[in-house]
Design an enzyme around this catalytic site. Structure first.
Site, PDB file in Angstrom:
ATOM      1  N   HIS A 257       0.829  -1.206   0.000  1.00 62.47           N
ATOM      2  CA  HIS A 257       0.000   0.000   0.000  1.00 62.47           C
ATOM      3  C   HIS A 257       0.871   1.266   0.000  1.00 62.47           C
ATOM      4  CE1 HIS A 257      -3.000  -2.974   1.237  1.00 62.47           C
ATOM      5  NE2 HIS A 257      -3.945  -2.078   0.955  1.00 62.47           N
ATOM      6  N   HIS A 300       0.658  -2.751   9.415  1.00 63.34           N
ATOM      7  CA  HIS A 300       2.049  -3.010   9.038  1.00 63.34           C
ATOM      8  C   HIS A 300       2.950  -2.483  10.139  1.00 63.34           C
ATOM      9  CE1 HIS A 300       2.262  -4.608   4.904  1.00 63.34           C
ATOM     10  NE2 HIS A 300       1.144  -3.927   4.671  1.00 63.34           N
ATOM     11  N   ASP A 304       8.087  -1.755   7.774  1.00 62.99           N
ATOM     12  CA  ASP A 304       7.488  -2.065   6.474  1.00 62.99           C
ATOM     13  C   ASP A 304       7.215  -0.789   5.682  1.00 62.99           C
ATOM     14  OD1 ASP A 304       7.513  -4.582   7.541  1.00 62.99           O
ATOM     15  OD2 ASP A 304       5.369  -4.614   8.014  1.00 62.99           O
TER      16      ASP A 304
END
Length: 383
Positions: A257, A300, A304
């Site tokens: 994302h 996350h 990340d």
């Protein structure tokens, strides 16, 4: 002038003179001739001589010749100017076309490269999901951001909505760009490369879930058919939680994302004119808020997001530095040429000889009146 009689008398007798006068358009002699007695013959005109007539004829011929030469000179100059104007009109578009060739077939190759890596990512996610340790056995790793910010359940939905808006805006902007073939293959190559990196990092290091709130689909182990159906479901839903297609865990390092949010904004900013500053700031806000909501939703780890941001921005900047600085391509001290994808870069950018300008064009043909009005508006904005 002819005299019929000369002096016939003594000195006190004034002679009788007969004069025949012939008028002429030729210029008068400056000094009138004198008669035999030494007195001037009054104000009389001199008859034209043979030399004067010859000079007049020569002047007339020279006048005609000069007029003819002048007409021929004007005709030759006008013909030369017309030929020069035609040459300029033909040569300039051809030169620009040669410097920025479309080469849609290269764009198709880059699209297939991106599509392959996106599909391969879903395969790796399915494989990694089987290796994720159970959260009852391996609790979430400590994360400094999670220590200070509690989880907000709806935050990750904001991330995905922002991502969909950014991708949609970039797609519309890309369709309206004039050099969409060149820009498109750059976008496809970067998407494919970043998701290929993600496949490597996910497979090498499998992290436990970042929060106990996460619900992971059951493991299938040796059920190959069930894994194929999961892959197809993940592809059909775009890997989004909003579509309930992503129920697997393990794809944490690094955040996909974050890649899409950051990459969409970078392309929007790079290929939009400076006068659209409000549009750029709006897209930056969508991207930044979306990335922050990933962490607020505890979907996350912070590492990340950080690695996803660094990998996306650096790859984008390296590629466009080489693409926009043509002296670097053959420079002996260009360390950017040591990247493994330099061969692919040369294949995609070999015939692009200048920086791609930000020029918009209608994706569908417009009537001639609309095209003229559009050029006037664009010209006024450029000024």
């Amino acid at each position: 002038m002819a005299a019929s009689e000369l002096i016939r008398g003594t000195d006190d007798v004034r002679p009788h003179v007969e004069v025949n006068v012939t008028t002429s358009t030729l210029p008068l002699t400056p000094h009138p001739p004198r008669v035999a007695n030494g007195n001037p013959a009054g104000h009389t005109h001199s008859p034209p001589t043979a030399g004067d007539a010859h000079d007049g004829k020569n002047k007339h011929e020279r006048s005609k010749l000069s007029s003819l030469l002048q007409n021929q000179l004007i005709h030759s100059l006008s013909s030369g100017l017309r030929r020069q104007c035609d040459y300029v009109k033909i040569s300039v578009p051809e030169e620009r076309a040669d410097r920025l060739p479309t080469e849609w077939w290269k764009t198709a190759v880059a699209f297939l490269y991106a599509l392959f890596n996106l599909v391969f990512t879903t395969v790796v996610i399915t494989i990694v999901h089987e290796r994720v340790p159970d959260k009852s056995v391996s609790p979430p790793l400590p994360d400094k951001f999670f220590d200070y910010v509690d989880r907000v359940p709806w935050a990750f939905n904001v991330t995905e909505v922002n991502g969909l808006i950014l991708v949609g805006l970039w797609f519309v902007q890309w369709i309206c760009l004039k050099h969409k073939s060149i820009i498109g293959r750059r976008c496809f190559f970067l998407i494919g490369t970043l998701y290929m990196y993600r496949c490597v990092t996910m497979y090498i290091t499998t992290l436990p879930v970042p929060g106990k709130h996460m619900v992971c689909a059951p493991k299938l182990y040796n059920d190959s058919t069930g894994k194929i159906w999961r892959i197809l479901r993940l592809i059909s839903g775009g890997g989004l939680s909003l579509t309930s297609s992503h129920m697997m865990c393990g794809d944490f390092l690094y955040s996909g994302h974050t890649v899409m949010l950051t990459l969409s904004y970078l392309f929007i900013k790079e290929y939009s004119p400076p006068w659209m500053w409000w549009y750029r700031w709006f897209c930056w806000f969508l991207s930044a808020s979306g990335v922050i909501c990933i962490l607020i939703g505890h979907e996350h780890y912070s590492i990340d997001v950080v690695i996803g941001y660094i990998a996306t921005t650096r790859t984008f900047w390296w590629y466009h530095t080489m693409a926009n600085t043509h002296t670097l391509r053959d420079a002996p001290n260009n360390y950017l040429s040591n990247t493994w994808w330099n061969v692919i870069f040369n294949f995609l950018e070999r015939n692009v000889q200048t920086k791609v300008p930000v020029v918009f064009s209608s994706p569908v043909p417009l009537p001639s009146s609309c095209r003229q009005r559009y050029r006037m508006v664009e010209g006024g904005r450029d000024e």
